[in-house]
Design a protein around this motif. Sequence first.
Motif, PDB file in Angstrom:
ATOM      1  N   VAL A  68       6.270  74.433 -48.574  1.00  0.00           N
ATOM      2  CA  VAL A  68       5.855  75.934 -48.138  1.00  0.00           C
ATOM      3  C   VAL A  68       7.013  77.170 -48.483  1.00  0.00           C
ATOM      4  O   VAL A  68       7.891  76.955 -47.220  1.00  0.00           O
ATOM      5  CB  VAL A  68       4.850  75.509 -47.254  1.00  0.00           C
ATOM      6  CG1 VAL A  68       4.315  77.043 -47.480  1.00  0.00           C
ATOM      7  CG2 VAL A  68       4.431  74.769 -47.625  1.00  0.00           C
ATOM      8  N   VAL A 102       3.603  77.361 -52.906  1.00  0.00           N
ATOM      9  CA  VAL A 102       4.076  75.855 -52.097  1.00  0.00           C
ATOM     10  C   VAL A 102       4.511  75.096 -53.267  1.00  0.00           C
ATOM     11  O   VAL A 102       3.359  75.121 -54.558  1.00  0.00           O
ATOM     12  CB  VAL A 102       1.815  75.515 -51.689  1.00  0.00           C
ATOM     13  CG1 VAL A 102       2.163  74.099 -51.405  1.00  0.00           C
ATOM     14  CG2 VAL A 102       1.669  76.067 -50.720  1.00  0.00           C
ATOM     15  N   ALA A 127       1.000  74.468 -45.661  1.00  0.00           N
ATOM     16  CA  ALA A 127       0.363  74.954 -47.065  1.00  0.00           C
ATOM     17  C   ALA A 127      -0.982  75.450 -47.323  1.00  0.00           C
ATOM     18  O   ALA A 127      -1.176  76.820 -47.117  1.00  0.00           O
ATOM     19  CB  ALA A 127      -0.112  73.883 -47.492  1.00  0.00           C
TER      20      ALA A 127
END
Lengths: 801, 256
Positions: free
Chosen positions: B63, B68, B85
Amino acid sequence: MFGQRIRRVEDPRLLSGRGRYLDDLGHDALAVAFVRSPHAHARIVDIDVSAALAVDGLVAIYTYDDLDGRTSEPLPLLIPHPTLNQGRTPYPLADGEVNHVGEAIAMVVASDRYVAEDVVGLIQVEYEPLPPVVGLAASRDGDALVHADVPGNVAATMVQEVGDAAAAIAAAAHRATLSLSIERSASMPMEGKGVLARWDADDESLLVHTSTQSSTSVRQAIAAKLSIPVDRVEVVTPDIGGGFGVKIVHPWPEEILVPWAARRLGQPVKWVEDRREHFISSAHERGQLHEVEVGYDDDGRLCGLSVRFWHDNGAYTPYGLIVPIITSTQLLGPYKPGAYRVEFQSMYTNTVIVTPYRGAGRPQGCFVMERVMDAIAADLGIDRAVVRERNFIQPAEMPYDHGLMFQDGRPLVYDSGDFPASLAKLKALVGWDEFDSFRAAARAEGRRVGIGLGCYVEGTGVGPYEGGHLRVETDGSVVVSTGLTSQGQGHQTMLAQIVADELGVEMERVRVTTGDTRRFKYAVGTFASRTAVMSGSAVALTARKVRAKALKIAANALEAAVDDLEIVDGQIRVKGSPGSEIDLGSVAVLSNPLRYAFDAGAARATQFAGPVDPTAPPVPEGEQPGLEGTDYYSPVGSTFANGMHAVVVETDPETAEINILRYCVVHDCGTVINPMIVEGQIHGGVAQGVAGALYERMEYDDAGQLLNASYMDFLMPYASEVPHIEIDHLETPSPLNPLGVKGAGEAGVIPGSAAIASAIEDAEGFPITAMPISPSELFALRAQHPRARHPSRKDPTLSTP
Amino acid sequence: MKPAPFAYHRPSTVDEAASMLAATEGKILAGGQSLIPIMSMRLAAPAALVDLNHVTGLADIDVSDTAVRIGALTRHGDLERNVAAYDANPLLRRAVQHVAHATIRNRGTTVGSLVHADPAAEMPAVLRLLGGSVEVVSTARGRRSIDAEAFFVGPLESALEPDEVAVSACFPHPPAGSGSAWLEIARRHGDYGLVGVGALVVLDSDSSGERGGVPDQRGGHPGARRRHRRLQRRGVRRGGLGGRQDARGRGHRPRG
């Protein structure tokens, strides 16, 4: 123990992965795969195996021409009936013609299943397609025939009539006609069928493991088909991952072919059904069309009922007419029909055979009768529960003889039941009388809800008999066996509870074996919700017999009178006289006079161990060595359980999705042995009832191809689709057996479609005449009924826009 | 239901996997939740499987400030449970929760689902909605990144070449001040959706914009579309979406 919520003794083993299912056995066995017909109806012109012969690992390919002796004959028609004059059964491997997609044509034996399936793919079969007959409409047209020698595709026509139904209907103040239909679904056990056979060439005997609901009968069938003396065949059921009816049919072709191949090859052979095979070559159920005429009076009481229905039996009739006979009789439920006439035709189609699936014809009958009740209520503007109450058989009328013949060939006589009490409990449980205010509140939020109910009576504990054997070992453990089989119902627990009470031992000492012909040779099988009634009663009688013998021996040892003795926790003692006691294990030692001592316990029974009566033989006249006994239970007729379900549904005004908000069950299976197990059975049954009402169907196309033959496309509901189930029990003991019990296995499924249809009808305001129903179908029905009103609604201000 | 014979290869690096794939014309095995059933039903019979499960470094969830990024061995369940995430992009968890059942999510990979390119699947729609990309590697052409727009070609068809290994997928963070949702209708919980809608709404001080991605009806249904479609609207006034359908949209009317 009796009546208590004992945890299932099976579960620690099964839940921790220590179950032994068919495919856990026989890792040394050769594997089998089948060439199955891709056509619904075809003549086999040629089978060419030449391309397959070079595959490494291939052991044998068999076709019909290889079958010898009685294996080349059609499989047995298990339950003949005088009206089934056009019964047909398949050959183990097709003899020149196939009648449904999935029918076995060639059997491949190979080193493993992968190789066997490679070979299957290389066998070329040339077909001459014949016109397929799919669905009841096509079958009734009779333009094309499933079996060329069966005119009109009619396997059987059967009529039963009590009174003059036509006259009673004609004379009635009110009349209605209904056309109703139910589609196919199937048992779908998580574990499919499977067979493992070992031939012992030295002993000339067969040991067969099979995932069946009747090991004793499979044993007889194999012996007959393979022309082996029956004492040279033993059939054992390992753990079974569900049956739900489909495994009561036998012998399946594979149950003959696998032992036959094992003997022929002199090697263990195993076949394990895969899911696609289960969809297309096992059995389905439910498909029926009903035409109903009913006459009733101003109060909604039935005067006459006439039902004509068509039953889709698929391509063959190995299980006879059991399903439609059950429909035609159990349709009556808890009601007095007035004069009653029922006529059915069992019809051939080029689809998978139809044999009992949990409920076995009852869900269809219940759906029909309950639709009739709702139609009467709607017509007369009477509350649906009231119409039912007015038609109930009353407790004082028990035993009640309908004047019909039931599926066991015996009179349809209800032994006990209190239907008004059941309905009162159900109305209280679901809040029947308060529903209109709930409906009004929901409507104010723009929500559409409905309530429905369904009542049924189920003939359970069908004969002819079951037996039990019980032996007390010298260590005090109790070994019990009964011949019928278990598919996960908790029989080991339930039977151990009964034995523990009857004998006076701790449950932990009791070990129960089912479905092993090496242990018990005489049995019928597990079906028709019969295990608690039949084997439960049999082991209770057996335990009483062994208890009497134990007391006799103990009385001698304790120098006391039999009547003064009791058995508590495995100790036989003189009542009110602590200190004078003998444990059951010691009694078992004494029951078996020995010459040789193999341990300290045995030494106590040897010839110089104590004083003897020189004038009497060591084993008294009329007695046998060992603390054991066998007994049987055979009732004069079935015992009739009953139940009532109420359902509250919400239907989405836009998407027509159907959600079950509440599902309430009142259940009367007589005396309850283990409420937790009974409730578990109800839960499973309701899940399958919801499945049959809202999710499952067999999607055949016109060519007879089953389009949804996988768990991706056949919508068996998950736990997430099954509602929370609220249960209340009523216990009306059966007078027919020593325990007062009735069957509980199938009950939960029976009124599912009836109650859910009733609720959807109530929510939507137009008749629901076909089940299952999908959101798409409900959406289409709405288009046909743009101004629907609730048929049972008294308050017109609540009508649906 | 047993697969036809196939060769099995177990590389330990991405480069090794790419060269094995090119040499064997096989298929990549990651989670196997679609590939293995298809092979078992003999609907597909690849000559070889190249098993990625022993390649290190492919299971990470990275991340960053902008996106992501998940590897080819990141299981749906790992993405579902990854807190970082979720904090960065809640839509990922909201959508991935609809992918089948927990047991399947524990094994199946999100990148595998993208490559499988089922128009009824959730995560391809999310990738398109967010304007993400898939990074692929081949021996012949090295490494390249394919935008979601170009990646999904048709039902069960992606822009991935037969010799390319998908090694990661990148889901850009939604803009600040945005909200997202995922709605889906399926006959059973966890089934492929009959209809699903992912929505991303961005608000600012004087105007608002909205982007919506619609995963299509299941393939084979009448009127099924070939790909997920992305609807984009700008300048929508606050509250202006209630109950209305886009002229091109066929989706379920938003509830509430």
